[in-house]
Scaffold this motif. Sequence first.
Motif: not given
Length: 431
Positions: A55-59, A208-221, A289-296
């Motif tokens: 169900h990844l498209s829900e997230f 860090r990359f995955l967190a950034a591309d998902f638009g969520v906080p990294n390990y430091n918040g 889509m990544g936070s930059d608007g391009s495909a993951g």
Amino acid sequence: MENIDPMDVPGAKVTLPISTAKKPFDRKFIADAKKYWSNMHMQVGGDHAMYYTGHLSEFLPTAVAPASGKVSVLERNLLKSVGETTFVRGDGSTSLPLDEYVNNGKQRLQGIMILQHGKVVYEAYPGMQPEQPHFWASTSKPTVGTLITMLEADGLIDVNKPITTYAKQLAGTEWDKVSLLNGLNMSSALDIAETGEAQMNPASVFQRFLAADFGVPNYNGVIENTVDVLRDAKPLPGEVPGEYARYSSLITKVLVWVIEEATGHSFIDNFNERIWSKIGVRNSFIVPMGSDGSAGAYGLNISLLEDLARFSLIFTPSWKVVSESQVISPQVLKTMQTSGSKEAYLKGDFTEHNWVKASFAKQGMPDRNSRQWDAVWDDGAMFKHGNLFQGLYVDPSRDVTAAYFSTCPVNLDPDILMGYIRQVAMNLQGE
């Protein structure tokens, strides 16, 4: 922010059988999965991951290539002998029969399909329904390598130029020293390797990359910018591009930018026009889509298992089963099979992946990686593995392909399905 062991998060451990995913999840389970959602939480492969992978498209926001035209028919010619297949594992032991391995639940396999001459000779769905979509993980990467090779054949891309000729977001950094070809073959000489340690370390560049591309906080918040994380890549001491093949999803993200810059169109539109719309799929192709608007497309593609199998057939003599015209030219196929360096492959980290070491005795090892495929043999067969144990095998000379989906934690036994599939392909050929 205090670091938390990813295995201490509720839903990170395996307590439910994989057959749970064949039925609707209850509302409380879904609410808990959504509460604890993160890229890291999905990757540990616990109970909640069963929901995420289906169900990844829900997230994440998604782009969609719809099914179009007449659905191509995958005829069945199920062979009992395939389920009885065993093979010699990397440690010299003999495996269980394939049927027993597929259905014992320990590997958390959800679906598998093996085809010969475009007909299904083996299939099983121990952890999903055939009509359920599933994410591909890194079996997504060949979609990127294929498109770039097709664009190269059309004269729209020069793989000998610096990758930043097209990925202009990274110009003025260490990426300027990486050719597009070295990027395709994952030999960048940058500190972006996707090791097992990196997968489990929230502070790694990979996470860090995955967190950034998902638009969520990294390990430091902190919510980082995907481009900034990639621009921060540093050279590995004593290495030069092309010398060592080191696995990295970050490179594939950059290659998506290359496709979009070279064509002026999105990844999804390129993939739909050149491939998905031509192969008689049953359902849509979806890419978050990544936070930059391009495909993951480095690891987030979503489809039915049988549609991934249709994709596999375009590389084989049985392409006519799914398409009225030949999607992959002989030139493109040959380029994809032969672009990798055997020397860089053996010096790098690909052969250290546990699925490689567990699946193949020394004489059966692949020769190289090439153009986003993890393993290419001297007979032209190609394989791509994905996190949580997904797989895609294409064997043009034997006209055998295979695809499978799973939700298996990385800390369980190594994935050895590739050993089975390779043995099945040889057995079907009478070798």
